[in-house]
Motif scaffolding. Structure first.
Motif, PDB file in Angstrom:
ATOM      1  N   TYR A 395      -3.794  -2.506  12.650  1.00 45.66           N
ATOM      2  CA  TYR A 395      -4.768  -2.373  11.558  1.00 45.66           C
ATOM      3  C   TYR A 395      -4.920  -3.723  10.865  1.00 45.66           C
ATOM      4  N   ASP A 396      -6.165  -4.040  10.505  1.00 44.05           N
ATOM      5  CA  ASP A 396      -6.449  -5.332   9.887  1.00 44.05           C
ATOM      6  C   ASP A 396      -6.284  -5.297   8.370  1.00 44.05           C
ATOM      7  N   THR A 397      -6.370  -4.117   7.799  1.00 41.59           N
ATOM      8  CA  THR A 397      -6.208  -3.970   6.353  1.00 41.59           C
ATOM      9  C   THR A 397      -5.757  -2.549   6.047  1.00 41.59           C
ATOM     10  N   VAL A 398      -5.098  -2.399   4.902  1.00 37.05           N
ATOM     11  CA  VAL A 398      -4.560  -1.092   4.510  1.00 37.05           C
ATOM     12  C   VAL A 398      -4.861  -0.859   3.033  1.00 37.05           C
ATOM     13  N   LEU A 399      -5.224   0.372   2.700  1.00 41.68           N
ATOM     14  CA  LEU A 399      -5.413   0.749   1.301  1.00 41.68           C
ATOM     15  C   LEU A 399      -4.394   1.823   0.930  1.00 41.68           C
ATOM     16  N   ILE A 400      -3.664   1.580  -0.156  1.00 42.16           N
ATOM     17  CA  ILE A 400      -2.736   2.572  -0.697  1.00 42.16           C
ATOM     18  C   ILE A 400      -3.476   3.359  -1.775  1.00 42.16           C
ATOM     19  N   ALA A 401      -3.664   4.653  -1.547  1.00 36.74           N
ATOM     20  CA  ALA A 401      -4.395   5.503  -2.497  1.00 36.74           C
ATOM     21  C   ALA A 401      -3.752   6.886  -2.533  1.00 36.74           C
ATOM     22  N   ILE A 402      -2.442   6.907  -2.802  1.00 37.99           N
ATOM     23  CA  ILE A 402      -1.687   8.158  -2.689  1.00 37.99           C
ATOM     24  C   ILE A 402      -1.657   8.964  -3.975  1.00 37.99           C
ATOM     25  N   GLY A 403      -2.294   8.474  -5.040  1.00 37.03           N
ATOM     26  CA  GLY A 403      -2.398   9.257  -6.255  1.00 37.03           C
ATOM     27  C   GLY A 403      -1.085   9.410  -7.009  1.00 37.03           C
ATOM     28  N   THR A 404      -1.048  10.416  -7.865  1.00 36.60           N
ATOM     29  CA  THR A 404       0.146  10.702  -8.683  1.00 36.60           C
ATOM     30  C   THR A 404       0.493  12.175  -8.517  1.00 36.60           C
ATOM     31  N   HIS A 405       1.366  12.462  -7.583  1.00 40.38           N
ATOM     32  CA  HIS A 405       1.681  13.857  -7.241  1.00 40.38           C
ATOM     33  C   HIS A 405       3.077  14.278  -7.692  1.00 40.38           C
ATOM     34  N   LYS A 406       3.736  13.460  -8.489  1.00 41.18           N
ATOM     35  CA  LYS A 406       5.094  13.786  -8.937  1.00 41.18           C
ATOM     36  C   LYS A 406       5.061  14.103 -10.434  1.00 41.18           C
ATOM     37  N   GLY A 407       5.397  15.340 -10.786  1.00 42.65           N
ATOM     38  CA  GLY A 407       5.413  15.737 -12.181  1.00 42.65           C
ATOM     39  C   GLY A 407       6.550  15.087 -12.943  1.00 42.65           C
ATOM     40  N   ILE A 408       6.393  14.997 -14.261  1.00 47.04           N
ATOM     41  CA  ILE A 408       7.399  14.362 -15.122  1.00 47.04           C
ATOM     42  C   ILE A 408       8.185  15.445 -15.864  1.00 47.04           C
ATOM     43  N   LEU A 409       9.506  15.326 -15.782  1.00 47.47           N
ATOM     44  CA  LEU A 409      10.408  16.274 -16.438  1.00 47.47           C
ATOM     45  C   LEU A 409      10.986  15.618 -17.685  1.00 47.47           C
ATOM     46  N   LEU A 410      10.695  16.169 -18.850  1.00 50.02           N
ATOM     47  CA  LEU A 410      11.241  15.604 -20.085  1.00 50.02           C
ATOM     48  C   LEU A 410      12.749  15.859 -20.170  1.00 50.02           C
ATOM     49  N   PHE A 547       6.316  22.174 -17.225  1.00 52.17           N
ATOM     50  CA  PHE A 547       6.127  20.850 -17.821  1.00 52.17           C
ATOM     51  C   PHE A 547       4.785  20.280 -17.360  1.00 52.17           C
ATOM     52  N   ALA A 548       3.909  19.984 -18.326  1.00 52.74           N
ATOM     53  CA  ALA A 548       2.611  19.371 -18.014  1.00 52.74           C
ATOM     54  C   ALA A 548       2.404  18.182 -18.942  1.00 52.74           C
ATOM     55  N   VAL A 549       3.359  17.255 -18.895  1.00 55.50           N
ATOM     56  CA  VAL A 549       3.351  16.102 -19.805  1.00 55.50           C
ATOM     57  C   VAL A 549       3.069  14.798 -19.065  1.00 55.50           C
ATOM     58  N   GLY A 550       2.481  14.907 -17.906  1.00 55.03           N
ATOM     59  CA  GLY A 550       2.144  13.707 -17.148  1.00 55.03           C
ATOM     60  C   GLY A 550       2.641  13.789 -15.725  1.00 55.03           C
ATOM     61  N   GLN A 551       2.247  12.802 -14.937  1.00 51.39           N
ATOM     62  CA  GLN A 551       2.671  12.721 -13.545  1.00 51.39           C
ATOM     63  C   GLN A 551       2.669  11.267 -13.098  1.00 51.39           C
ATOM     64  N   ALA A 552       3.327  11.012 -12.004  1.00 50.35           N
ATOM     65  CA  ALA A 552       3.510   9.635 -11.533  1.00 50.35           C
ATOM     66  C   ALA A 552       3.435   9.603 -10.013  1.00 50.35           C
ATOM     67  N   PRO A 553       3.293   8.402  -9.432  1.00 53.47           N
ATOM     68  CA  PRO A 553       3.294   8.289  -7.972  1.00 53.47           C
ATOM     69  C   PRO A 553       4.661   8.655  -7.399  1.00 53.47           C
ATOM     70  N   ASP A 554       4.655   9.128  -6.176  1.00 54.93           N
ATOM     71  CA  ASP A 554       5.891   9.514  -5.503  1.00 54.93           C
ATOM     72  C   ASP A 554       6.047   8.692  -4.226  1.00 54.93           C
ATOM     73  N   GLY A 555       7.208   8.102  -4.030  1.00 50.73           N
ATOM     74  CA  GLY A 555       7.501   7.400  -2.779  1.00 50.73           C
ATOM     75  C   GLY A 555       6.970   5.994  -2.662  1.00 50.73           C
ATOM     76  N   THR A 556       6.494   5.404  -3.744  1.00 50.11           N
ATOM     77  CA  THR A 556       5.943   4.048  -3.648  1.00 50.11           C
ATOM     78  C   THR A 556       7.026   2.999  -3.415  1.00 50.11           C
TER      79      THR A 556
END
Length: 696
Positions: A395-410, A547-556
């Protein structure tokens, strides 16, 4: 036919005025009441010229060209007439131009400089008429009016609204409405044509409407500017008003590959910017987009073009809105594109983070199919290799666009108890029909739209009582007002302005202890400061806590690129990461934002990746040939007070029973009526901008 102006022979069309013939030939004749888009009236006398065979100087805007006519622009009679006319105009005009909003751009100022009529020759008559700031969107500075009548003609002839006219008052003749009633009462359409043609700054945009941060065109059409993808909103609203959904869809799809999806769930920042807010409520732009897209017209595809194969290969990691948008435009540029998606279906958080009662699967499936049609290869149930490995694989180029699928636990006491669920897991498993018994009572912690998605989903999955608790007061919650209202209608119990102290229970959730917030703000270091009301603790008995206080990327951390703030991919202004050839876009870069912002990021990343691959970065497309909009608006009684229409919805008790779509698209009649509320601000940009003398 031919005539001579200042000893220069020029050609002109029959019926043309001497003024327009001269200006067309690059010969400047002063003029003020004349305007390229308006009929001439000859009132200001500044365009006076001398014509062979006529004893007096005459207004060139009122004289038609004739074969062999000989015209002198700056003869002694013409100059005397012009200077006298200018002195009469200036006699009641403020001498100090520096406080005028059109200072340096004023046609009158330019003209008296050209004529050599300075302030020292003005015979001043005081005119202390107060500025009228009582109307929305439009500000009228009467002291700067020179009674040229341009605004009257623009309102009556160009737009056909017929609100403005010359009015006789105790202060003399001035521009206004019959009976001196408000513009709303008079039937004004607030199109801004009067502002655009005013030569002196007497009629201006209301204070706060003009921003120095954007260009003039951008502030004139704020909805288009606010849209992250800069969709041409006024243009497609006109087609919807006319009932031409095929053309409207084509205009939308010039910028967006997900029009119906956005019509269902967009956060519509364009509506916040809509000038109609000054008259009550904004246009229902989001729902109008859905009305057009829901017609499912495919005729836009006939003008869709794809470039010849380039031999270059691009890999996209993540099939959410950012990744699929980038894939679509890269494939249309001729590159071979493969999208890797770890889940069983494409769509990202549109699929797994938004409940189907808001965004049905069939809508997403249909629009993803349109994207795949251009040659995008999709691999689902596939965990991609790290970007550097993909580059080594060809591949000549790659785009990382995996979103934020990891919920945040307070870090609350009890957050490990059985019955505690993260928002991302809950919504994804609900979409997969993999949620077990929630018990009778559920508490959702968080005050955003995702919190309401979780709460309303819990109701549909059988919970009898659902609570939402958040730190913010109701007025400061990040959830849309519409979401809050719909949740309330369905029976969601809101505890706004409460802190979460702990989750009670031994092995399983039994309740949540809350305490009333007295003050909640962020200090100078952006650290949250929470002050509680003493003695206000209470325990809400519940069986599950979400818990619905945000989310973050997973596995980056396994991707091999530099990260920001822990798990977010760091990119520069060209969307490039720390690894050459690897780009990042969407929530994985910015944090969880909106679908439209993810799409806009996907577009921009495609531009940058195409350039990296040797292309020109031009992903623009014209799916519909541009047509000149009709400047004539006509009158609509009560236009300023027309109320916003909303699509029909299932009744609350009915919609709680299933995941059926809550909201229905506008009917054709409803869509046409709602689109008819548009002020058509963009028509101002079609009005010709007169040249000043130094431009000839």
């Amino acid at each position: 036919m031919w005539l001579t102006i200042n000893d220069k022979q020029i050609e002109a069309n029959e019926g043309m005025s001497v003024l327009n013939a001269a200006l067309g030939a690059g010969i400047y004749i002063p003029h003020l009441c004349g305007h390229p888009d308006l009929e001439a009236v000859g009132g200001c006398r500044l365009c006076s010229v001398e014509i062979e065979g006529m004893n007096q100087a005459v207004p060139s805007c009122m004289i038609k060209v004739q074969e062999g006519m000989k015209v002198t622009v700056n003869g002694p009679k013409a100059e005397k007439t012009r200077k006298t006319a200018m002195e009469l105009i200036l006699a009641t005009h403020p001498a100090d131009c520096t406080g005028c909003p059109k200072y340096g751009k004023c046609e009158l100022q330019s003209m008296y400089q050209y004529l050599g009529v300075g302030p020292e020759r003005w015979k001043k008559k005081t005119r202390t008429v107060p500025t009228d700031e009582s109307n929305p969107l439009i500000r009228h500075l009467f002291t700067r009016c020179v009674r040229c009548g341009r605004c009257v003609r623009a309102c009556r002839e160009l737009r056909g609204v017929k609100v403005l006219d010359f009015q006789t008052t105790e202060e003399g003749v001035r521009i206004g409405t019959d009976g001196n009633i408000s513009l709303i009462e008079a039937g004004c359409k607030f199109c801004g044509a009067c502002i655009e043609v005013c030569p002196t700054g007497s009629i201006m945009d209301a204070l706060g409407q003009i921003s120095e941060d954007v260009s003039y065109g951008e502030h004139v059409v704020p909805c288009r500017t606010a849209c992250p993808a800069h969709t041409d909103i006024p243009r497609y609203l006109r087609y919807i008003k006319e009932g031409d959904y095929e053309k409207a869809t084509s205009v939308i799809r010039e910028k967006l590959p997900f029009p119906e999806t956005l019509g269902c769930i967009c956060n519509h920042v364009c509506e916040t910017a809509c000038k109609r807010n000054e008259l009550g409520e904004p246009l229902s732009i989001c729902k109008l987009k859905r009305a057009a897209a829901a017609s499912h017209s495919d005729k836009w595809k006939k003008n869709r073009k794809s470039a010849a194969p380039t031999g270059k290969k691009a890999a996209i990691i993540g099939a959410g809105p950012a990744g699929l948008t980038a894939a679509y435009y890269l494939a249309k540029k001729g590159h071979e594109v493969t999208v890797f998606e770890a889940n069983e279906k494409a769509g990202g958080q549109c699929r797994y983070g938004i409940p189907s009662y808001r965004l049905p699967d069939e809508v997403l499936d249909r629009e993803i199919s349109d994207i795949l049609e251009v040659g995008v290869r999709l691999k689902v149930n596939t965990t991609s290799e790290a970007p550097e490995v993909l580059l080594k694989q060809g591949y000549d180029t790659v785009l990382i666009a995996i979103g934020t699928h990891k919920g945040i636990l307070l870090p609350l006491e009890g957050n490990k108890l059985s019955g505690v669920i993260l928002n991302t897991d809950f919504l994804k498993n609900a979409r997969r029909d993999q949620i077990g018994d929630l018990g009778k009572k559920v508490m959702v912690l968080g005050g955003g739209n995702v919190a309401y998605d979780c709460a309303r989903t819990a109701l549909r999955l059988g919970a009898e009582e659902v609570h939402i608790a958040c730190l913010e007061s109701k007025n400061n919650m990040t959830a849309d007002a519409e979401e809050i209202k719909e949740g309330k209608d369905e029976g969601i119990i809101l505890h706004s302005g409460y802190s979460f102290l702990r989750i009670t229970g031994n092995t399983k959730v039994q309740g949540v202890e809350l305490q009333k917030v007295d003050q909640f703000y962020f200090d100078e270091n952006r650290k949250a400061v929470i002050k509680l009301v003493e003695g206000s603790q209470e325990i809400i008995p519940v069986d599950h806590v979400i818990f619905a206080v945000g989310q973050a990327p997973d596995g980056t951390n396994t991707l091999g690129v530099e990260l920001n703030h822990g798990s977010y991919v760091k990119v520069n202004s060209s969307f490039s990461t720390s690894v050459s050839g690897v780009f990042g876009a969407g929530d994985v870069v910015t944090g969880t934002k909106s679908v439209i912002e993810a799409i806009a990021a996907g577009r921009q990343s495609a531009i940058e990746m195409d350039r990296y691959l040797g292309g020109d970065g031009d992903i623009s497309e014209e799916l519909l040939k541009k047509e000149m909009a009709d400047p004539f608006l006509g009158r609509t009684e009560g236009f300023g007070n027309l109320e916003r229409l909303t699509p029909s919805r299932l009744e609350p008790q009915e919609r709680k029973k299933s995941f059926a779509a809550v909201e229905q698209p506008f009917t054709c009649g409803e869509a046409s009526c709602e689109a008819g509320r548009c002020l058509q601000c963009d028509l101002r940009l079609n009005i010709t901008n007169p040249k000043l003398w130094n431009e000839y």
